[in-house]
Design an enzyme around this catalytic site. Structure first.
Site, PDB file in Angstrom:
ATOM      1  N   GLY A 169       3.880  19.020  53.346  1.00  0.00           N
ATOM      2  CA  GLY A 169       3.486  19.442  52.016  1.00  0.00           C
ATOM      3  C   GLY A 169       4.518  20.431  51.490  1.00  0.00           C
ATOM      4  CG  HIS A 188      -0.578  25.478  53.701  1.00  0.00           C
ATOM      5  ND1 HIS A 188      -0.468  26.192  54.884  1.00  0.00           N
ATOM      6  CD2 HIS A 188       0.617  25.615  53.072  1.00  0.00           C
ATOM      7  CE1 HIS A 188       0.741  26.741  54.942  1.00  0.00           C
ATOM      8  NE2 HIS A 188       1.425  26.395  53.863  1.00  0.00           N
ATOM      9  CD  GLU A 189       1.631  22.494  50.569  1.00  0.00           C
ATOM     10  OE1 GLU A 189       2.330  23.254  49.859  1.00  0.00           O
ATOM     11  OE2 GLU A 189       1.845  22.319  51.784  1.00  0.00           O
ATOM     12  CD  GLN A 226       6.069  25.863  50.352  1.00  0.00           C
ATOM     13  OE1 GLN A 226       5.474  24.837  50.081  1.00  0.00           O
ATOM     14  NE2 GLN A 226       6.366  26.208  51.597  1.00  0.00           N
ATOM     15  CB  CYS A 274       4.145  28.161  55.989  1.00  0.00           C
ATOM     16  SG  CYS A 274       4.595  28.250  54.249  1.00  0.00           S
ATOM     17  CG  LEU A 275       8.144  23.375  55.010  1.00  0.00           C
ATOM     18  CD1 LEU A 275       8.390  22.383  53.869  1.00  0.00           C
ATOM     19  CD2 LEU A 275       8.940  22.967  56.239  1.00  0.00           C
ATOM     20  CG  HIS A 297       2.399  27.633  49.210  1.00  0.00           C
ATOM     21  ND1 HIS A 297       3.069  28.764  49.602  1.00  0.00           N
ATOM     22  CD2 HIS A 297       2.456  26.784  50.267  1.00  0.00           C
ATOM     23  CE1 HIS A 297       3.503  28.611  50.855  1.00  0.00           C
ATOM     24  NE2 HIS A 297       3.135  27.423  51.287  1.00  0.00           N
TER      25      HIS A 297
HETATM   26 ZN    ZN Z   1       3.413  26.659  53.169  1.00  0.00          ZN
END
Ligand code: ZN
Length: 178
Positions: free
Chosen positions: A46, A132-133, A51, A90-91, A136
């Site tokens: 995702g 999660h997204e 991000q 998380c990225l 963000h």
């Molecule tokens: Zn994340």
């Protein structure tokens, strides 16, 4: 193909709420393609606008090989009382994996890439990615949802990373990065 730079912890864009997309333009079509490239290159399951420094409510996901998509202006309109605890990464917080409690099932209303309204019932892994997204898009990171002990541990690891110390092994490793 264009892989965008992924913003990491400490970048203020990760803490700012994103705003609704007013009109889906050609710029968004290109952005969506680039976000898919960036998510798959990372790799992650995702990726949300903030991000990659885009403060609009949009995210892409790939829950499995044949279940991927983009959601614009997503809203959780229903969630199960039942919750589930599983590891998340998380990225934007590379190397950290901790257990997070999420609703097992949710219903999301959003627009697709053509601007058509869609309603998606998601459960388990897909519901976890969506939650999660959407966090963000609200400036919330998964470390905000940890137990006090895990959060202290995560913040210590992040501080060490920022100081250039070798990454301290953390409890609960996983493979899934959102
Ligand atoms: Zn994340």
């Amino acid at each position: 193909m264009a892989v965008l730079a992924i913003r990491t912890f400490g970048d203020p864009v990760l803490r700012s709420p994103a705003t609704d997309v007013q009109e889906i333009t050609e710029i968004h079509q290109r952005l969506i393609a680039d976000m898919f490239d960036t998510m798959r290159d990372a790799p992650g399951v995702g990726l949300a606008g903030p991000q990659v420094g885009v403060m609009e409510r949009i995210f892409v996901y790939e829950a499995s090989e044949d279940d991927s998509g983009v959601l614009i202006n997503p809203k959780i309109v229903n969630r199960s009382g039942e919750t589930e605890i599983d590891d998340e990464g998380c990225l934007s917080l590379p190397g950290l994996f901790y257990p997070v409690e999420r609703s097992t099932s949710i219903v999301v209303e959003a627009l697709d890439e053509k601007g058509e309204p869609v309603t998606i019932a998601a459960s388990d892994y897909k519901a976890r990615i969506f939650q999660h997204e959407i966090d963000h898009l609200d400036g919330v990171l998964f470390i905000d949802r940890l137990t006090d002990e895990d959060r202290r541990d995560a913040l210590r690891a992040l501080r060490d990373q920022a100081l250039g110390f070798p990454s301290v092994p953390v409890a609960g490793h996983g493979e899934d990065t959102f």
